[in-house]
Design an enzyme around this catalytic site. Structure first.
Site, PDB file in Angstrom:
ATOM      1  N   ASP A  82       0.531  -0.855  -0.219  1.00 49.36           N
ATOM      2  CA  ASP A  82       0.257   0.810   0.221  1.00 49.36           C
ATOM      3  C   ASP A  82       0.421   1.502   0.229  1.00 49.36           C
ATOM      4  O   ASP A  82       1.505   1.011   0.103  1.00 49.36           O
ATOM      5  CB  ASP A  82      -1.048  -0.495   1.221  1.00 49.36           C
ATOM      6  CG  ASP A  82      -2.320   0.397   0.742  1.00 49.36           C
ATOM      7  OD1 ASP A  82      -2.110   1.751   0.099  1.00 49.36           O
ATOM      8  OD2 ASP A  82      -3.273   0.916   1.627  1.00 49.36           O
TER       9      ASP A  82
HETATM   10  C1  BGC Z   1      -5.057   2.999   0.112  1.00 49.74           C
HETATM   11  C2  BGC Z   1      -5.063   2.793  -0.999  1.00 49.74           C
HETATM   12  C3  BGC Z   1      -5.203   2.867  -2.239  1.00 49.74           C
HETATM   13  C4  BGC Z   1      -3.360   3.760  -2.783  1.00 49.74           C
HETATM   14  C5  BGC Z   1      -3.470   4.363  -3.970  1.00 49.74           C
HETATM   15  C6  BGC Z   1      -3.451   3.578   0.038  1.00 49.74           C
HETATM   16  O1  BGC Z   1      -3.688   5.335   0.915  1.00 49.74           O
HETATM   17  O2  BGC Z   1      -4.650   2.222   0.881  1.00 49.74           O
HETATM   18  O3  BGC Z   1      -6.808   1.612  -1.114  1.00 49.74           O
HETATM   19  O4  BGC Z   1      -5.130   1.759  -3.027  1.00 49.74           O
HETATM   20  O5  BGC Z   1      -3.281   4.727  -1.008  1.00 49.74           O
HETATM   21  O6  BGC Z   1      -4.608   5.244  -4.088  1.00 49.74           O
END
Ligand code: BGC
Length: 710
Positions: free
Chosen positions: A262
């Site tokens: 993530d």
């Molecule tokens: C979130 C993810 C997301 C990623 C990209 C993160 O902060 O937890 O779910 O896909 O950002 O935007």
């Protein structure tokens, strides 16, 4: 280009070039206008940006072509870049948030939302979406419950896999497809205290039986990426959790795609206290199974050094690069790095008539009617007062609609104005501050109207990522407005916009009807008008329990029994599993939702063979056309382990005109008996089961091979 060519390229790549493929940077580093970050920014050597294998975030057809042209030019092997983003419930055309969509209990609808989202998103230059999110949720304090399909693993699995299939369409080689990245593996929805990013402690029994199945279903449906969760799971951050990413994901679930971290999660291993510095963080993540590092560069900056210390690690790098390049091949990027992108195609594909109509339908089908003492639906020409924070507001797209455009949103006022209702007055209020004189004005108008529609709820920013709340009731000001009107005998219809189940005790007490709209996207206003006037009949059913109050959390329908169940110990005043001050039952339970009509179900046939087939006649016995969700639950009373009090075993949604009868077949599969136990791993839990359909009950048997018996 084929697999052999790819393997040849890898042989000739430097360690840094390979580590580049494992790196993903936000598009803001590539001169994209108005890029937004969904996480914290990172520090890195900007000179190295053209080494990256993928880019995330804001894009359009023109910038995609420009970036791709430069990337191919800069790469010694002309390797194209992969573009990813969060298309969660629509790209430009925004559909209801996933929690709302799940209340439709409609797999086809969810598949189509994903399909249409892919048509738009791929036309803007993307190949991958960070969706679906199939985190099981039981805690309404957590802001991201709106991104989930609720508290039931069957629904999570069904709707998650439909999204994966919808994004893919006719295949990833087709330019209108998107590859799915299922997230967040695993247990992210069980953040302690409902506080985002917080630790999760979940037994292996519950992980295997409740939290993992939806990921497995999405993997089987063709998800090409899995995103590791942010949090520490049972003491080890998911990003550095070899058991999770290797033993479970690769070996147990046979996942063959790419594991991505993530946002910033690799460097966060330092804050988690399991890595001393970025070198150790990058190394640990790679060793544990991370293959793309999102938004930080610990692997890129340190790979040469840590491979010098342990050259075995290069194999992990190679295997990750192989998977990434093979995916680029599958997506057709080596043949046409632009995937047929043009500004013309982009223009033609965005926000089409079909999409608008479908957004309106999906908003209607996702709404849940929680209360109605007969005021709804409103008759044509009814006089209404419209008031509340969502009266004229267009902030209805909901969290995680980063590319949705507010100019395209139909507000409630706009929708109702076009309907057959007469709006006497409209009052746009704040969420938390509504003055006495505003309330007086609203009251004065309400007195002269037949009905008052109060459009209440949470601000959009109160849910979504980092949107945890400890108080999940409506702000005092909104309750005061409601109460004041009720004290003057006004007929009140509350329409709610929110990203989570709320504590609605006070709303229930004072409203004549409550319509839960969630955040329902671009066409919200039109959908509200359809639902209030009966042009559409609410058919949504809750997929997440609405707690009685916040102290009851976590509350979910498929919990295990206790040794002292309060419902059985009715004569015992104290020593049983209960609260002294509130009931055990939620205010609104899983599967609940009203309609303007009524249905009768009559089981015609109960057939046991490989599966159980239940043939049901469903009749619409009321005056309105509408859809009914038939729900079958299963229960095993005696087992070697504790089993849930009940679990959804099968469901079907059927639309019936007033007076119409249709025959519907429901299938119950032997997966109701498949469980994981510490002693036996996966097995069929043989013995007697009960199946429930409304007030009807059936006994069936399953043997240890998973065969049904009379
Ligand atoms: C979130 C993810 C997301 C990623 C990209 C993160 O902060 O937890 O779910 O896909 O950002 O935007």
């Amino acid at each position: 280009m084929n697999k052999t060519n790819i393997l040849d390229i890898i042989k000739n790549m430097t360690i840094e070039e390979k580590a580049g493929q494992l790196t993903q940077l936000p598009s803001m580093y590539f001169d994209i206008d108005s890029s937004m970050l969904t996480g914290t920014a990172c520090n890195f050597d900007i000179e190295k940006k053209w080494l990256v294998g993928s880019i995330l975030g804001k894009l359009d057809a023109k910038s995609m072509r420009a970036i791709q042209t430069k990337a191919i030019e800069k790469s010694r092997f002309n390797i194209p870049i992969m573009f990813m983003t969060d298309i969660i419930h629509g790209y430009k055309t925004i559909y209801p948030v996933p929690l709302a969509l799940s209340c439709s209990f409609d797999k086809e609808l969810i598949n189509k939302c994903a399909r249409l989202s892919a048509i738009e998103g791929s036309a803007a230059g993307y190949q991958v979406t960070f969706s679906p999110m199939v985190d099981l949720v039981r805690d309404a304090r957590w802001g991201r419950v709106m991104e989930s399909f609720g508290e039931d693993k069957r629904l999570q699995s069904d709707f998650g896999s439909e999204m994966v299939k919808g994004y893919m369409g006719d295949g990833l080689d087709k330019p209108d497809s998107l590859a799915a990245c299922v997230k967040h593996f695993a247990g992210y929805g069980a953040a302690c205290g409902g506080r985002d990013y917080n630790t999760a402690d979940i037994s292996e029994y519950s992980l295997q039986n409740d939290y993992f199945p939806s990921f497995k279903a999405c993997v089987d449906a063709g998800a090409k990426f899995v995103m590791a969760a942010f949090e520490s799971l049972n003491g080890t951050p998911a990003t550095a959790n070899k058991w999770l990413l290797d033993d479970i994901l690769r070996k147990q679930m046979n996942f063959d795609g790419v594991v991505i971290s993530d946002w910033g999660a690799v460097n966060e291993l330092i804050c988690h206290g399991v890595a001393q510095n970025e070198l150790e963080a990058g190394k640990k993540a790679l060793e544990s199974g991370i293959q793309i590092e999102m938004s930080t560069t610990s692997i890129l900056q340190n790979a040469t050094l840590f491979i010098e210390q342990n050259n075995e690690l290069e194999k992990l790098l190679d295997s990750a690069v192989e998977k990434i390049l093979l995916l680029k091949l599958e997506l057709g990027l080596f043949d046409d790095p632009y995937r047929n992108i043009s500004e013309k195609r982009e223009k033609e594909c965005l926000y089409t008539q079909e999409m608008k109509e479908f957004a309106r339908k999906s908003a209607c089908d996702s709404a849940v009617l929680l209360e109605n003492n007969g005021v709804l639906p409103l008759k044509p020409n009814s006089n209404i007062t419209l008031a509340g924070p969502y009266a004229k507001s267009c902030n209805l797209l909901g969290p995680w609609s980063i590319d949705g455009e507010i100019e395209n949103v139909i507000s409630v006022y706009e929708g109702l104005e076009k309907s057959e209702l007469n709006i006497n007055n409209v009052y746009q209020t704040d969420f938390e501050k509504i003055t006495d004189s505003e309330i007086d004005n609203i009251l004065e108008s309400a007195r002269k109207s037949e009905f008052t529609v109060l459009v209440l709820g949470e601000r959009e920013s109160w849910s979504g990522e980092a949107g945890s709340r400890s108080d999940i009731s409506l702000p005092k000001a909104q309750i005061k407005l409601l109460k004041t009107l009720k004290n003057h005998d006004i007929k009140i219809i509350v329409v709610l916009f929110n990203g989570r189940p709320l504590d609605l005790r006070k709303v229930k007490k004072h409203a004549d009807a409550i319509l839960e709209m969630w955040f329902s996207g671009t066409q919200t206003g039109n959908a509200v008008a359809d639902l209030l006037t009966g042009k559409a009949n609410p058919s949504g059913k809750l997929t997440m329990s609405f707690p009685y109050n916040v102290g009851q959390i976590p509350v979910y329908y498929n919990c295990l029994s206790t040794g002292r169940p309060s419902e059985l110990l009715t004569n015992e005043p104290r020593y049983k599993s209960h609260y002294l001050d509130i009931p055990n039952e939620p205010l609104y339970y899983f599967g609940y939702g009203l309609s303007y009509t009524s249905f009768d179900t009559n089981v015609k046939e109960f057939n046991i063979s490989e599966d159980i087939t239940i043939t049901v006649d469903v009749k619409n016995t009321g005056e309105f056309d509408g859809a009914h969700v038939i729900q079958i639950y299963s229960k095993k009373s005696v087992s070697c382990v504790s089993r849930p009090k009940k679990e959804l075993a099968s469901y079907e949604k059927v639309f019936l005109k007033s007076g119409e009868t249709k025959t519907v077949k429901l299938t119950v599969k032997n997966d109701i008996a498949k469980i994981w136990t510490q002693n036996d791993g996966f097995m069929f839990d043989s013995g007697e089961y009960e199946l429930f359909l409304d007030d009807k009950k059936y006994k069936i048997f399953i043997d240890n091979q998973g065969k049904f018996k009379e």
